[in-house]
Design an enzyme around this catalytic site. Structure first.
Site, PDB file in Angstrom:
ATOM      1  CD  GLU A   1       9.656  12.974  11.324  1.00  0.00           C
ATOM      2  OE1 GLU A   1       8.541  12.468  11.538  1.00  0.00           O
ATOM      3  OE2 GLU A   1      10.585  12.363  10.778  1.00  0.00           O
TER       4      GLU A   1
ATOM      5  CB  CYS B   1      13.049   9.054   8.380  1.00  0.00           C
ATOM      6  SG  CYS B   1      14.210   8.057   7.437  1.00  0.00           S
TER       7      CYS B   1
ATOM      8  CE  LYS C   1      -1.847   2.953   2.740  1.00  0.00           C
ATOM      9  NZ  LYS C   1      -1.812   4.140   1.874  1.00  0.00           N
TER      10      LYS C   1
ATOM     11  CD  GLU D   1      12.865   0.545   9.864  1.00  0.00           C
ATOM     12  OE1 GLU D   1      13.435   1.537  10.349  1.00  0.00           O
ATOM     13  OE2 GLU D   1      13.275  -0.619   9.983  1.00  0.00           O
TER      14      GLU D   1
HETATM   15  P1  NAD Z   1       2.199   8.541   7.677  1.00  0.00           P
HETATM   16  O1  NAD Z   1       2.396   7.785   8.936  1.00  0.00           O
HETATM   17  O2  NAD Z   1       1.194   9.606   7.656  1.00  0.00           O
HETATM   18  O3  NAD Z   1       1.796   7.534   6.497  1.00  0.00           O
HETATM   19  C1  NAD Z   1       2.604   6.440   6.157  1.00  0.00           C
HETATM   20  C2  NAD Z   1       1.728   5.387   5.501  1.00  0.00           C
HETATM   21  O4  NAD Z   1       0.808   4.911   6.457  1.00  0.00           O
HETATM   22  C3  NAD Z   1       0.899   5.901   4.335  1.00  0.00           C
HETATM   23  O5  NAD Z   1       0.839   4.926   3.336  1.00  0.00           O
HETATM   24  C4  NAD Z   1      -0.465   6.115   4.960  1.00  0.00           C
HETATM   25  O6  NAD Z   1      -1.537   6.042   4.048  1.00  0.00           O
HETATM   26  C5  NAD Z   1      -0.504   4.973   5.937  1.00  0.00           C
HETATM   27  N1  NAD Z   1      -1.430   5.178   7.056  1.00  0.00           N
HETATM   28  C6  NAD Z   1      -1.762   6.336   7.659  1.00  0.00           C
HETATM   29  N2  NAD Z   1      -2.668   6.113   8.632  1.00  0.00           N
HETATM   30  C7  NAD Z   1      -2.903   4.783   8.646  1.00  0.00           C
HETATM   31  C8  NAD Z   1      -3.754   3.930   9.415  1.00  0.00           C
HETATM   32  N3  NAD Z   1      -4.536   4.416  10.374  1.00  0.00           N
HETATM   33  N4  NAD Z   1      -3.736   2.618   9.154  1.00  0.00           N
HETATM   34  C9  NAD Z   1      -2.940   2.116   8.194  1.00  0.00           C
HETATM   35  N5  NAD Z   1      -2.137   2.861   7.420  1.00  0.00           N
HETATM   36  C10 NAD Z   1      -2.114   4.182   7.651  1.00  0.00           C
HETATM   37  O7  NAD Z   1       3.626   9.076   7.261  1.00  0.00           O
HETATM   38  P2  NAD Z   1       3.990   9.964   5.986  1.00  0.00           P
HETATM   39  O8  NAD Z   1       3.558  11.355   6.229  1.00  0.00           O
HETATM   40  O9  NAD Z   1       3.538   9.273   4.757  1.00  0.00           O
HETATM   41  O10 NAD Z   1       5.581   9.873   5.985  1.00  0.00           O
HETATM   42  C11 NAD Z   1       6.398  10.665   6.753  1.00  0.00           C
HETATM   43  C12 NAD Z   1       6.885   9.917   7.973  1.00  0.00           C
HETATM   44  O11 NAD Z   1       7.591   8.737   7.584  1.00  0.00           O
HETATM   45  C13 NAD Z   1       7.870  10.718   8.793  1.00  0.00           C
HETATM   46  O12 NAD Z   1       7.541  10.599  10.150  1.00  0.00           O
HETATM   47  C14 NAD Z   1       9.199  10.045   8.494  1.00  0.00           C
HETATM   48  O13 NAD Z   1      10.168  10.213   9.503  1.00  0.00           O
HETATM   49  C15 NAD Z   1       8.795   8.630   8.336  1.00  0.00           C
HETATM   50  N6  NAD Z   1       9.796   7.867   7.611  1.00  0.00           N
HETATM   51  C16 NAD Z   1      10.547   6.959   8.306  1.00  0.00           C
HETATM   52  C17 NAD Z   1      11.546   6.240   7.668  1.00  0.00           C
HETATM   53  C18 NAD Z   1      12.382   5.229   8.394  1.00  0.00           C
HETATM   54  O14 NAD Z   1      13.029   4.430   7.743  1.00  0.00           O
HETATM   55  N7  NAD Z   1      12.392   5.229   9.714  1.00  0.00           N
HETATM   56  C19 NAD Z   1      11.765   6.446   6.302  1.00  0.00           C
HETATM   57  C20 NAD Z   1      10.968   7.358   5.617  1.00  0.00           C
HETATM   58  C21 NAD Z   1       9.985   8.065   6.285  1.00  0.00           C
END
Ligand code: NAD
Length: 497
Positions: A401, A302, A191, A267
């Site tokens: 963040e 991240c 997804k 992650e």
């Molecule tokens: P997000 O948590 O909003 O969304 C990530 C994914 O989760 C998306 O596909 C979203 O549709 C899905 N999602 C959201 N709510 C959900 C739910 N209730 N149930 C199931 N799926 C759900 O994050 P974002 O804004 O897309 O990405 C940014 C974040 O990702 C930042 O916090 C960043 O630090 C983190 N990130 C971490 C790493 C790592 O390796 N640690 C790498 C890249 C990004």
């Protein structure tokens, strides 16, 4: 015209077909509900196309199909060398389509084409290839039990794996999970983020072309609260591998507990400290590294070095160098190969970043450069690299963040103080330090509670190096052979001889 020209990419963009459909059971399909949402390009606010908005019914279909193919053994019990050959082919196909995929990535989420072309897409191909290369070199074990018994330790795929990824490195984050999950024989449902679905959708077809059996990789575009939630709560999903925010990660743990206790790997976010000690001889290099640490990918990283801890003794010398190097990360048109920084993913994220900038000012930090939305006439979403001085680590801009090009500079006067500030966060993803004192490098790296510590350099990971977080930055590790552990069950078979 060559790929070194902006016009080349603009022409290719005009010719591009945008496919926003789901990929279920080896076919592109609309969402069962028929619902879609707009795919808006952050470059200029233009609607690129419609994306299928999947939900529970699509998740149920995809999970049933993933289970069926898993149980058939067609992939899950295929010889590792055969799985390897298919994944090699997929990696090759990604490279053959590198320009198309890079363009999709840039149009969809705004990063500079030079990086989607040279980092994200080739990096994704490399991740898949590396995992494929490894899979026929991993042996089982025999436990040293009493000789009257034979205890075999073997690895089995965990089953149906849901992979949920964010928008900042769409194909790249997906590949870090797909590589080990597919190589170990699982059926995977990917997804992508609702903000960046295009490369995942395209990848599905390439996977079929590579010879991946139907149903082994499916792609469900849609929102987190609909199809993401449906996958996370699904009782027939065995494992959920997630990259995204800490807030969503916590919610997913609840879903796993409320459903089938699926294995869950997270992650999550970060607020990484980047420390410059006075004994660093090359302050120019440190300033360049610090600027890249917050400028790369518009700060939507991240591990962005968003808290910059600078030794009081070199502060006045360091800040002008930092300001100079931050200029190199001023956003330009993402399709211009000269641009290093591009657009922020969407209007919502722009507002979030601007709100944080306002909060920094309200809490008394000094906005010493940047802070503005720019290039508004393009219709797109761009923010200047932004530097706050006089930040206290308790301020919101130092604790939360921001996920944008905003760096908070904090002064310190001793090594102990630097370590204390560095660890004063609920995140623990990465850290950086600049020092020419070898003992200090080891000492401080050992004391910092983070999954990765960079010394005298920043960013630039490698598939061979485990990547993941301490504390609320997550669990488990992407990359390296450690990543395989997430997608296997260890089985002990004990024979009484
Ligand atoms: P997000 O948590 O909003 O969304 C990530 C994914 O989760 C998306 O596909 C979203 O549709 C899905 N999602 C959201 N709510 C959900 C739910 N209730 N149930 C199931 N799926 C759900 O994050 P974002 O804004 O897309 O990405 C940014 C974040 O990702 C930042 O916090 C960043 O630090 C983190 N990130 C971490 C790493 C790592 O390796 N640690 C790498 C890249 C990004």
């Amino acid at each position: 015209m060559s790929s070194q020209d902006k016009a080349y990419w603009e022409t290719r963009a005009e010719q591009l077909t945008i496919n926003g459909k789901a990929w279920i059971n080896g076919e592109y399909t609309d969402a069962a509900s028929g619902e879609t949402f707009d795919c808006i390009s952050p470059l200029d606010g233009r609607t690129l196309g419609k994306i299928a908005s999947c939900s529970q019914e699509d998740a149920d279909r995809a999970v049933a199909c993933a289970r069926e193919v898993f149980d058939s053994g067609e992939w899950s019990r295929a010889a590792p060398a055969d799985r390897k050959a298919v994944l090699f082919k997929l990696s090759d196909l990604i490279l053959e389509h590198v320009e198309e995929l890079a363009l999709l990535e840039t149009l969809d989420m705004g990063k500079a084409i030079r990086f989607s072309l040279n980092d994200d897409i080739p990096g994704s191909a490399k991740s898949l290839r590396w995992c494929a290369e490894a899979i026929d070199k991993i042996y089982g074990e025999i436990a040293p039990v009493d000789p009257s018994r034979l205890a075999m330790i073997t690895r089995e795929p965990v089953g149906v794996v849901a992979v949920i990824v964010p928008w900042n490195f769409p194909l790249s984050m997906a590949s870090l999970k797909l590589g080990p999950a597919l190589a170990t024989g699982n059926s995977v449902i990917l997804k992508p983020s609702e903000k960046s679905s295009l490369t995942a959708i395209r990848l599905a077809q390439l996977a079929e072309e590579a010879g991946l059996p139907k149903g082994v990789l499916q792609v469900l575009p849609g929102y987190g609260h609909t199809v993401g939630k449906a996958l996370a709560l699904h009782n027939d999903v065995d494992c959920l591998a997630f990259t995204g925010s800490t807030r969503t990660a916590r919610q997913l743990m609840v879903y796993a507990g409320e459903s089938n206790m699926k294995r869950i790997w997270l992650e999550a976010g970060g607020k990484s400290p980047h420390i410059v000690f006075a004994d660093c001889q090359d302050l120019e290099a440190a300033a360049k590294g610090a600027a890249m640490g917050i400028g790369y990918n518009q700060g939507e990283v991240c591990v962005a070095g968003s808290r910059l801890l600078v030794d009081q003794a070199i502060y006045d010398e360091f800040i002008p160098l930092l300001q100079k190097h931050m200029q190199a990360w001023k956003p330009g048109h993402p399709l211009d190969p000269e641009s290093r920084a591009g657009a922020i993913v969407d209007e919502v994220q722009v507002r979030t970043i601007l709100d944080y900038i306002a909060s920094g000012q309200e809490e008394g930090a000094r906005l010493s450069s940047g802070g503005q939305r720019i290039l508004e006439d393009t219709g797109g979403f761009y923010i200047e690299p932004t530097l706050f001085e006089g930040v206290d680590n308790s301020m919101k801009i130092a604790q939360e963040e921001i996920f944008g090009p905003v760096v908070s500079v904090i002064q310190f006067s001793s090594e102990d103080e630097a370590v204390k500030i560095a660890n004063d966060t609920h995140y623990g993803l990465a850290a950086g330090l600049w020092t020419d004192n070898l003992s200090r490098a080891h000492r401080v790296a050992g004391k910092i509670r983070a999954g990765t510590v960079y010394v005298n350099g920043y960013l630039g990971g490698d598939i061979t190096v485990p990547f993941g977080g301490f504390k609320q930055s997550g669990n488990g590790r992407d990359k390296s052979l450690h990543a395989f552990d997430k997608f296997i069950e260890i089985k002990s078979t004990v024979m009484y001889l």
